[in-house]
Scaffold this motif. Structure first.
Motif, PDB file in Angstrom:
ATOM      1  N   GLY A 107       0.827  -1.211   0.000  1.00 51.60           N
ATOM      2  CA  GLY A 107       0.000   0.000   0.000  1.00 51.60           C
ATOM      3  C   GLY A 107       0.856   1.254   0.000  1.00 51.60           C
ATOM      4  N   ILE A 108       0.556   2.157   0.926  1.00 54.72           N
ATOM      5  CA  ILE A 108       1.315   3.419   0.957  1.00 54.72           C
ATOM      6  C   ILE A 108       2.721   3.214   1.496  1.00 54.72           C
ATOM      7  N   TYR A 109       3.049   2.007   1.920  1.00 51.15           N
ATOM      8  CA  TYR A 109       4.414   1.733   2.388  1.00 51.15           C
ATOM      9  C   TYR A 109       5.207   0.939   1.351  1.00 51.15           C
ATOM     10  N   ASP A 110       4.626   0.760   0.164  1.00 56.99           N
ATOM     11  CA  ASP A 110       5.304   0.099  -0.943  1.00 56.99           C
ATOM     12  C   ASP A 110       6.441   0.997  -1.443  1.00 56.99           C
ATOM     13  N   GLU A 111       7.597   0.397  -1.698  1.00 58.27           N
ATOM     14  CA  GLU A 111       8.777   1.206  -2.083  1.00 58.27           C
ATOM     15  C   GLU A 111       8.534   2.064  -3.309  1.00 58.27           C
ATOM     16  N   ASP A 112       7.877   1.508  -4.326  1.00 54.15           N
ATOM     17  CA  ASP A 112       7.639   2.280  -5.552  1.00 54.15           C
ATOM     18  C   ASP A 112       6.717   3.461  -5.276  1.00 54.15           C
ATOM     19  N   PHE A 113       5.687   3.231  -4.460  1.00 58.16           N
ATOM     20  CA  PHE A 113       4.774   4.318  -4.118  1.00 58.16           C
ATOM     21  C   PHE A 113       5.522   5.416  -3.352  1.00 58.16           C
ATOM     22  N   ILE A 114       6.331   5.016  -2.376  1.00 59.28           N
ATOM     23  CA  ILE A 114       7.087   5.994  -1.578  1.00 59.28           C
ATOM     24  C   ILE A 114       8.013   6.807  -2.479  1.00 59.28           C
ATOM     25  N   GLU A 115       8.651   6.153  -3.439  1.00 59.80           N
ATOM     26  CA  GLU A 115       9.549   6.871  -4.353  1.00 59.80           C
ATOM     27  C   GLU A 115       8.770   7.843  -5.239  1.00 59.80           C
ATOM     28  N   ASP A 116       7.614   7.406  -5.754  1.00 56.86           N
ATOM     29  CA  ASP A 116       6.797   8.310  -6.580  1.00 56.86           C
ATOM     30  C   ASP A 116       6.335   9.510  -5.765  1.00 56.86           C
ATOM     31  N   ARG A 117       5.911   9.249  -4.528  1.00 54.23           N
ATOM     32  CA  ARG A 117       5.455  10.339  -3.669  1.00 54.23           C
ATOM     33  C   ARG A 117       6.620  11.267  -3.331  1.00 54.23           C
ATOM     34  N   ARG A 118       7.794  10.709  -3.070  1.00 50.57           N
ATOM     35  CA  ARG A 118       8.978  11.519  -2.755  1.00 50.57           C
ATOM     36  C   ARG A 118       9.259  12.502  -3.890  1.00 50.57           C
ATOM     37  N   LYS A 119       9.247  11.998  -5.128  1.00 52.62           N
ATOM     38  CA  LYS A 119       9.505  12.868  -6.292  1.00 52.62           C
ATOM     39  C   LYS A 119       8.444  13.965  -6.394  1.00 52.62           C
ATOM     40  N   ALA A 120       7.187  13.584  -6.187  1.00 56.43           N
ATOM     41  CA  ALA A 120       6.093  14.560  -6.299  1.00 56.43           C
ATOM     42  C   ALA A 120       6.184  15.618  -5.196  1.00 56.43           C
ATOM     43  N   LEU A 121       6.533  15.199  -3.974  1.00 62.69           N
ATOM     44  CA  LEU A 121       6.679  16.165  -2.872  1.00 62.69           C
ATOM     45  C   LEU A 121       7.856  17.105  -3.141  1.00 62.69           C
ATOM     46  N   GLU A 122       8.931  16.566  -3.704  1.00 63.08           N
ATOM     47  CA  GLU A 122      10.092  17.397  -4.041  1.00 63.08           C
ATOM     48  C   GLU A 122       9.707  18.440  -5.092  1.00 63.08           C
ATOM     49  N   GLY A 123       8.953  18.018  -6.105  1.00 63.05           N
ATOM     50  CA  GLY A 123       8.482  18.964  -7.132  1.00 63.05           C
ATOM     51  C   GLY A 123       7.590  20.034  -6.523  1.00 63.05           C
ATOM     52  N   PHE A 124       6.696  19.614  -5.639  1.00 63.19           N
ATOM     53  CA  PHE A 124       5.761  20.528  -4.978  1.00 63.19           C
ATOM     54  C   PHE A 124       6.510  21.605  -4.188  1.00 63.19           C
ATOM     55  N   VAL A 125       7.437  21.183  -3.313  1.00 63.94           N
ATOM     56  CA  VAL A 125       8.104  22.155  -2.440  1.00 63.94           C
ATOM     57  C   VAL A 125       9.052  23.053  -3.243  1.00 63.94           C
ATOM     58  N   ASN A 126       9.630  22.542  -4.331  1.00 65.70           N
ATOM     59  CA  ASN A 126      10.491  23.381  -5.168  1.00 65.70           C
ATOM     60  C   ASN A 126       9.692  24.431  -5.932  1.00 65.70           C
ATOM     61  N   LYS A 127       8.495  24.064  -6.398  1.00 57.76           N
ATOM     62  CA  LYS A 127       7.633  25.052  -7.075  1.00 57.76           C
ATOM     63  C   LYS A 127       7.299  26.192  -6.119  1.00 57.76           C
ATOM     64  N   ILE A 128       6.909  25.826  -4.904  1.00 55.29           N
ATOM     65  CA  ILE A 128       6.539  26.846  -3.920  1.00 55.29           C
ATOM     66  C   ILE A 128       7.744  27.715  -3.563  1.00 55.29           C
TER      67      ILE A 128
END
Length: 161
Positions: A107-128
């Motif tokens: 689920g939300i602790y799956d490595e691929d999911f965590i990596e996808d979320r990590r990239k998206a959070l990085e994009g989010f905070v850099n935009k801001i």
């Protein structure tokens, strides 16, 4: 003015080695890295290291590293939406379907999911953080630099000294 005057090359100053290797004028680098999942069962959560390097005068601390979980990113987004004039980009979704039982993965602790979320959070905070108005918001400074976010803080602008 004749044509030779108009087309003559401008005399440019030769770049020195000092110029070539000088620090870039302004930079702000934010990496969201090193996800770690803590706890067990319903008390489980993943947090991320948010590492920042900058030479922007508005940031008193030039290098910092804090750990943030998804709810902290949600907090930052809601604070900016409430108090600032900027259009805040969306966060990656809450992933409700990934939290359903009887899955074939973690689920939300799956490595691929965590990596996808990590990239998206990085994009989010850099935009801001790349937005000049957001750079003056106290909530962004707290999010990037305070070990613990004080949710009772007084919103407002940071005034560079």
């Amino acid at each position: 003015m004749d044509n030779t005057e108009a087309t003559r090359r401008l005399h440019t100053k030769k770049q020195t080695l000092d110029d070539a290797y000088a620090a870039p004028a302004n930079f702000l680098e934010i990496d969201v890295i090193n996800p770690i999942t803590h706890g067990v069962a319903k008390k489980r959560y993943t947090d991320y290291e948010v590492r920042m390097r900058t030479n922007l005068p508005v940031f008193k601390i030039k290098e910092s590293s804090v750990r943030r979980r998804y709810s902290d990113f949600e907090w930052l987004r809601s604070e900016l939406e409430r108090d600032s004039k900027i259009v805040v980009p969306p966060l990656p979704g809450k992933a409700i379907k990934r939290q359903l039982p009887f899955r074939n993965d973690d689920g939300i602790y799956d490595e691929d999911f965590i990596e996808d979320r990590r990239k998206a959070l990085e994009g989010f905070v850099n935009k801001i953080a790349g937005h000049p108005l957001a750079q003056n918001e106290r909530c962004l400074h707290m999010f990037l630099q305070e070990p613990i976010i004080d949710k009772n803080y007084v919103p407002g602008k940071i005034r560079p000294n």
